[in-house]
Motif scaffolding. Sequence first.
Motif, PDB file in Angstrom:
ATOM      1  N   THR A  64     122.549-105.869 -21.337  1.00  0.00           N
ATOM      2  CA  THR A  64     121.864-105.078 -20.311  1.00  0.00           C
ATOM      3  C   THR A  64     120.401-104.875 -20.699  1.00  0.00           C
ATOM      4  O   THR A  64     119.489-105.053 -19.886  1.00  0.00           O
ATOM      5  N   HIS A  65     120.181-104.550 -21.971  1.00  0.00           N
ATOM      6  CA  HIS A  65     118.817-104.334 -22.443  1.00  0.00           C
ATOM      7  C   HIS A  65     118.035-105.656 -22.440  1.00  0.00           C
ATOM      8  O   HIS A  65     116.887-105.712 -22.001  1.00  0.00           O
ATOM      9  N   HIS A  66     118.717-106.702 -22.912  1.00  0.00           N
ATOM     10  CA  HIS A  66     118.063-108.005 -23.010  1.00  0.00           C
ATOM     11  C   HIS A  66     117.581-108.491 -21.639  1.00  0.00           C
ATOM     12  O   HIS A  66     116.509-109.071 -21.506  1.00  0.00           O
ATOM     13  N   LEU A  67     118.388-108.241 -20.617  1.00  0.00           N
ATOM     14  CA  LEU A  67     118.022-108.708 -19.270  1.00  0.00           C
ATOM     15  C   LEU A  67     117.135-107.699 -18.528  1.00  0.00           C
ATOM     16  O   LEU A  67     116.745-107.941 -17.390  1.00  0.00           O
ATOM     17  N   GLY A  68     116.863-106.591 -19.164  1.00  0.00           N
ATOM     18  CA  GLY A  68     115.995-105.588 -18.549  1.00  0.00           C
ATOM     19  C   GLY A  68     116.689-104.795 -17.455  1.00  0.00           C
ATOM     20  O   GLY A  68     116.034-104.164 -16.619  1.00  0.00           O
ATOM     21  N   LEU A  69     118.015-104.834 -17.429  1.00  0.00           N
ATOM     22  CA  LEU A  69     118.748-104.147 -16.366  1.00  0.00           C
ATOM     23  C   LEU A  69     118.845-102.641 -16.604  1.00  0.00           C
ATOM     24  O   LEU A  69     119.349-101.905 -15.756  1.00  0.00           O
ATOM     25  N   ASP A  70     118.365-102.186 -17.776  1.00  0.00           N
ATOM     26  CA  ASP A  70     118.348-100.742 -18.029  1.00  0.00           C
ATOM     27  C   ASP A  70     117.031-100.113 -17.572  1.00  0.00           C
ATOM     28  O   ASP A  70     116.825 -98.920 -17.711  1.00  0.00           O
ATOM     29  N   ARG A  71     116.149-100.935 -17.018  1.00  0.00           N
ATOM     30  CA  ARG A  71     114.875-100.384 -16.528  1.00  0.00           C
ATOM     31  C   ARG A  71     115.022 -99.887 -15.088  1.00  0.00           C
ATOM     32  O   ARG A  71     115.954-100.290 -14.387  1.00  0.00           O
ATOM     33  N   PRO A  72     114.057 -99.055 -14.620  1.00  0.00           N
ATOM     34  CA  PRO A  72     114.127 -98.585 -13.225  1.00  0.00           C
ATOM     35  C   PRO A  72     114.066 -99.768 -12.240  1.00  0.00           C
ATOM     36  O   PRO A  72     113.426-100.788 -12.533  1.00  0.00           O
ATOM     37  N   LEU A  73     114.698 -99.597 -11.089  1.00  0.00           N
ATOM     38  CA  LEU A  73     114.812-100.683 -10.118  1.00  0.00           C
ATOM     39  C   LEU A  73     113.451-101.243  -9.674  1.00  0.00           C
ATOM     40  O   LEU A  73     113.279-102.477  -9.597  1.00  0.00           O
TER      41      LEU A  73
ATOM     42  N   ARG B  34     129.416-102.523 -26.666  1.00  0.00           N
ATOM     43  CA  ARG B  34     128.159-102.774 -27.385  1.00  0.00           C
ATOM     44  C   ARG B  34     127.524-104.089 -26.887  1.00  0.00           C
ATOM     45  O   ARG B  34     126.319-104.150 -26.665  1.00  0.00           O
ATOM     46  N   ASP B  35     128.380-105.108 -26.692  1.00  0.00           N
ATOM     47  CA  ASP B  35     127.884-106.385 -26.159  1.00  0.00           C
ATOM     48  C   ASP B  35     127.221-106.159 -24.804  1.00  0.00           C
ATOM     49  O   ASP B  35     126.167-106.721 -24.497  1.00  0.00           O
ATOM     50  N   GLN B  36     127.870-105.313 -23.986  1.00  0.00           N
ATOM     51  CA  GLN B  36     127.328-105.045 -22.647  1.00  0.00           C
ATOM     52  C   GLN B  36     125.969-104.356 -22.737  1.00  0.00           C
ATOM     53  O   GLN B  36     125.044-104.693 -22.012  1.00  0.00           O
ATOM     54  N   GLU B  37     125.889-103.396 -23.657  1.00  0.00           N
ATOM     55  CA  GLU B  37     124.618-102.668 -23.830  1.00  0.00           C
ATOM     56  C   GLU B  37     123.506-103.619 -24.249  1.00  0.00           C
ATOM     57  O   GLU B  37     122.393-103.581 -23.722  1.00  0.00           O
ATOM     58  N   ILE B  38     123.822-104.500 -25.213  1.00  0.00           N
ATOM     59  CA  ILE B  38     122.802-105.433 -25.728  1.00  0.00           C
ATOM     60  C   ILE B  38     122.302-106.343 -24.606  1.00  0.00           C
ATOM     61  O   ILE B  38     121.103-106.514 -24.407  1.00  0.00           O
TER      62      ILE B  38
ATOM     63  N   GLY C 263     127.185-106.081  -7.249  1.00  0.00           N
ATOM     64  CA  GLY C 263     127.866-105.736  -8.502  1.00  0.00           C
ATOM     65  C   GLY C 263     126.987-105.945  -9.717  1.00  0.00           C
ATOM     66  O   GLY C 263     125.891-106.498  -9.616  1.00  0.00           O
ATOM     67  N   ASN C 264     127.495-105.518 -10.854  1.00  0.00           N
ATOM     68  CA  ASN C 264     126.737-105.620 -12.081  1.00  0.00           C
ATOM     69  C   ASN C 264     126.822-107.036 -12.650  1.00  0.00           C
ATOM     70  O   ASN C 264     127.915-107.502 -12.989  1.00  0.00           O
ATOM     71  N   PRO C 265     125.685-107.747 -12.735  1.00  0.00           N
ATOM     72  CA  PRO C 265     125.736-109.124 -13.232  1.00  0.00           C
ATOM     73  C   PRO C 265     126.250-109.240 -14.666  1.00  0.00           C
ATOM     74  O   PRO C 265     126.732-110.289 -15.070  1.00  0.00           O
ATOM     75  N   ILE C 266     126.181-108.139 -15.421  1.00  0.00           N
ATOM     76  CA  ILE C 266     126.657-108.160 -16.809  1.00  0.00           C
ATOM     77  C   ILE C 266     128.131-108.556 -16.869  1.00  0.00           C
ATOM     78  O   ILE C 266     128.557-109.308 -17.729  1.00  0.00           O
ATOM     79  N   HIS C 267     128.893-108.052 -15.888  1.00  0.00           N
ATOM     80  CA  HIS C 267     130.325-108.362 -15.872  1.00  0.00           C
ATOM     81  C   HIS C 267     130.585-109.838 -15.635  1.00  0.00           C
ATOM     82  O   HIS C 267     131.617-110.370 -15.994  1.00  0.00           O
ATOM     83  N   LEU C 268     129.613-110.482 -14.987  1.00  0.00           N
ATOM     84  CA  LEU C 268     129.770-111.916 -14.744  1.00  0.00           C
ATOM     85  C   LEU C 268     129.348-112.721 -15.968  1.00  0.00           C
ATOM     86  O   LEU C 268     129.931-113.752 -16.283  1.00  0.00           O
ATOM     87  N   LEU C 269     128.333-112.206 -16.646  1.00  0.00           N
ATOM     88  CA  LEU C 269     127.756-112.980 -17.740  1.00  0.00           C
ATOM     89  C   LEU C 269     128.609-112.927 -19.002  1.00  0.00           C
ATOM     90  O   LEU C 269     128.683-113.887 -19.744  1.00  0.00           O
ATOM     91  N   LEU C 270     129.262-111.785 -19.215  1.00  0.00           N
ATOM     92  CA  LEU C 270     129.952-111.623 -20.490  1.00  0.00           C
ATOM     93  C   LEU C 270     131.391-112.110 -20.459  1.00  0.00           C
ATOM     94  O   LEU C 270     132.036-112.158 -19.420  1.00  0.00           O
ATOM     95  N   ASP C 271     131.852-112.432 -21.640  1.00  0.00           N
ATOM     96  CA  ASP C 271     133.222-112.885 -21.820  1.00  0.00           C
ATOM     97  C   ASP C 271     134.200-111.729 -21.577  1.00  0.00           C
ATOM     98  O   ASP C 271     133.824-110.564 -21.658  1.00  0.00           O
ATOM     99  N   VAL C 272     135.427-112.101 -21.266  1.00  0.00           N
ATOM    100  CA  VAL C 272     136.474-111.104 -20.992  1.00  0.00           C
ATOM    101  C   VAL C 272     136.633-110.123 -22.155  1.00  0.00           C
ATOM    102  O   VAL C 272     136.848-108.929 -21.963  1.00  0.00           O
TER     103      VAL C 272
END
Lengths: 307, 510
Positions: free
Chosen positions: A51-60, A45-49, A31-40
Motif C-alpha cells: 500500500t505504501h509502495h504504491l502510494g495508496l496510503d496518500r490522500p485521494l 504487513r505485506d499489504q501495508e508495505i 475495490g482495493n487493488p492491493i487484494h488483486l496484487l498480493l498472493d492469497v
Amino acid sequence: MWRFLVGRVLQTLLSLLVVVSIVFFLTRLSGNPIHLLLDVNATERDQEILTHHLGLDRPLPVQYGLYVKNVALGDFGNSILTRRPVTEHIWERLSATVELGLVAMVMSVLIGVPLGVYSAVRRGSLLDSGARIFAVLGQSMPTFWLGLMLILFFGVILGVLPAGGRGGITHLILPAFTLGYFTSAAILRLTRSAMLEVLGSDYIKFARLKGLHEQVVLWKHGLKNALLPVVTFAVMLFVQFLGGAVVTETVFAWPGLGRLILESITTRDYPIVQAGVLVLSALYLTGNLLVDVLYSYLNPRIRRARA
Amino acid sequence: MKTVRGLSTTVLILLTLSLGAAPSDAAPEGQMTWAVHISLAPTWFDPAETSGIITPFMVLYALHDALVKPMPGNPTAPGLAESWTASPDGLVYEFVLRKGVRFHNGEPVTAEDVKFSFERYRGAAYKPLKESVAAIETPDPSRVRIRLKRPWPDFMTFYMTAGASWIVPKKYVEKVGDEGFKKAPIGAGPYKFVSFTPGVELVLEAFDQYWRKPPSVKRLVLRAIPDEATRLAALKRGEVDIAYAIRGALAEDLRRTPGLTLKPNVGQATFWVYFTDQWDPRSPWHDRRVRLAASYAIDRQAINQAETLGYSKITWSIIPSSFEFYWQPPGHAYDPIKAKQLLTEAGYPNGFGAGDYFCDAAISNVGEPVVNYLNAAGIRVKLRPIERAAFFKGYAEKKFKGLIQGGSGAFGNAATRIEAFVAAGGTYVYGSYADIDGLFLEQATELDPKRREATLHRIQQLIHDKVLVAPIWLNAGISGVGPRVEESGIGVIAGYAFSAPYEDVKLKAK
C-alpha cells in the motif's frame, strides 16, 4: 482555420482529461487493488508495505495528481499478471490491431466504394440488387459465425488459408475480411446513396452535356464529391476497429488490443484495462479531430464557415 | 482527388510496412505445437506460486524438475532426489540428491536450492507445510533433511504434489528477484524457456543435458487459442499437433476426421457445485433439503453425453476414485420431481433467487447446462464465467457469493483434496463443520493406515450426508492429436490431464 484547429485540439485534450478522471475514480470504486496484487497467503504487513509502495496510503487528490502526471509521461505502471510495463503490452498488441484494422479498412473501401458506385449508376439492375443483398448479408451476419464459416471453408475444406494466429499476409485475409465485411456493406450503402444524390445534381448534368466521357464524369466529378461522407466514415471505422475487434480477434486467435483488454478484464489486470481504455479513447478522440480537420480541408464551404 | 490519392498512398505504405514487419509462421522441423484452451499466466512459471489446481503443471513439467513427482507408472517417482528415507518415528525425512544434475544456466542443483525453494514456497500447501515442518537442514550439498514438528503421514503427498518440491536455482532467483524470475525462468526441467508472449504463446527449447534423457522434440510451443472451433480447425490444418479441450459436437467431429485421434483422458479432475452460503442461517442454502434438491436437479448423465461424449465418470465425490483413501458415496440420480418436492418441503414451492453461479470460463460448457437444470427446478441462478487465474484467485480469497463450480485436478490423496476444499483453513474453504474438522485433525497424525483410512472414509461420508457440495463428475478431458505425433504424452501419467513428461513426447519419423 487556425483558431478552429486550436479550439478542437483543446477540446480533445479536455475530453482526454475527463476520460483519465473517469478511469481513475471508477478503478478506485471497484475495490482495493492491493487484494488483486498480493498472493492469497500475504500477511497484513505485506499489504501495508505494498500500500505504501504504491502510494495508496496518500490522500485521494494526491493519488489523482500523481496518476495524471504518470499518464502524461506515458507511465501506466506494470501489469499485475506479468509484472511487465503496461506500455510494452499495449505496444505489442496495438501493432497487431493496427495491422488488422488497416487491412480490414482497405478491404472495406476497396469492396464497398466500387460496388456502391456501380450500384448507384445501374440503379434497379441485377448488379444493384446483388450489391444490396451483399450489403444486407454483411450487416446481418454475426461476426463470429462468419469467421468460423470462413475458417471452415478456406482453412479446413480448401486448406488454402490458416485458421488463426498472427503470421504472414495469409494470416490476415480471413480476419480482415470478417472484420471488414460488415463495414464494407455499410460503405456500399453510404456510397450508393451519396452517388445517387450527386448524379442528380446540375454540375453532373453539365459535365455530361459538355461531352465528357462517362467514366470521367463518374469517377472524377461524381465520386470526388460523394466520397466526403465515405472518407469520414472510413477514418472513424478504422478507430472503431482498434477497440471493437474483440470477437474477430478471439475467433482467429489474433493477439490484438481488444483481446488484451478483454483478457485483462477477466483476469482483473486493471493497469492494462486502464491503459487500454485510455489509449483507445485517445485514438478515438484523435480520429475525431482528424476527421474534423479533413472535412474542413476537403470541403471549402465548411472551411469558410468555420473560418 | 489529389487528397484521396494521397490518403490511399499513405494507407498502402503503412500497410506494406506493417505486413513486412509481421513474423513468419513457418513451422520448423522438430517443433510440436499445442493449442491450449486458456491464457498461460507467468505465475505458473514459478513453482513457489503453485495453486491447488493442475494447470500450472502444464508448464512445470517442462521448465522445472522436482525431488519426487508423479511419472508414468509411478506416482512417487524419484526426480532430482535419487532416493529418500523416513525415520521410524515419522519425524525426519532425508533426501539424497541425484549427482551431476544442472539447471539450464549450468549451475548444479544443490541442497541449498532445495532448502531455498521450500522456504520461498507460498502455494496451495503453504499452510500445512509451514505448520508441520520444524527445520530443513543441509548436512552436505547432496543431502537434505526435513524435520517435522509431529508425525504427519501425508507429508510426502503434500510436499510432492503441491509444487513445494519443485526446485528453483537459489543464486539466480536471488539475483533477478521473484519478478525477474517470472520474466525469464530457469529450471532443471527438460525444456528451457525461450520466449513468452502473454495471451499468445510460450516457446520452449530442449535442454539436451536433462538428466533423465535428452528430449526428442527440439522446440515446444504452447499456443493460446481461446476459441474451441478454431483450435479444432488449427488441428485439422496441421497448424498445431495437439489441441486441448475439444468438447460436445466438435469432439464428435474430431472423432470422425480421418488422420486425427480423439484422446479422452479420465484424469483426477473432479467438478462440483459448492454452496458458499450454507453456513449462513438466513440463506436458503443453510437447509440441507435445498442443497439436496440442487443435487437432484442436475442431469449429469445427459450433460456427460453432450459435452464429453459419455467419457466422464459420475462418481458423486470431489475426490477422484483413483486417489488413496477414496470412499464411494451413493449418488443422487437426476430426479426433478424429487428436487421440486424437497424445495417445497424447505418452504420454497416457487423456487428462489440464488444469485450467481461462478465458474472457470474454460469449463463454462459444464456450468451452462448445470445452471439451466437448476433454473428448471426453480433455483434461479445466473452464470458468471471468469478466466481461470482470476477465478481461482477470487475463489481462494472468498470473494464469491452464491454458488461456485469448484474443480480440481491436483495430485494428492483424499486428505489433500479435503484439506484444500473442505476442512477449516483450507485455501478454498468458505466455512466448515466441527465434526469434519475434528476428524480431519485426527487423521492427520494417525500413523496406522487402517485407522486413518476409516477416518477419511467417515469424513467423506459426512460430506455426502451434509450435501456440502453437489458433485458433478470426474472429468474426461478430450484432446485431439494430429497425424505427425507419435507420442502425445496425454494420459501417460495416471490422472494427469495434459501432455507429460515432455521429454517423452515424440513426432513420427519422416
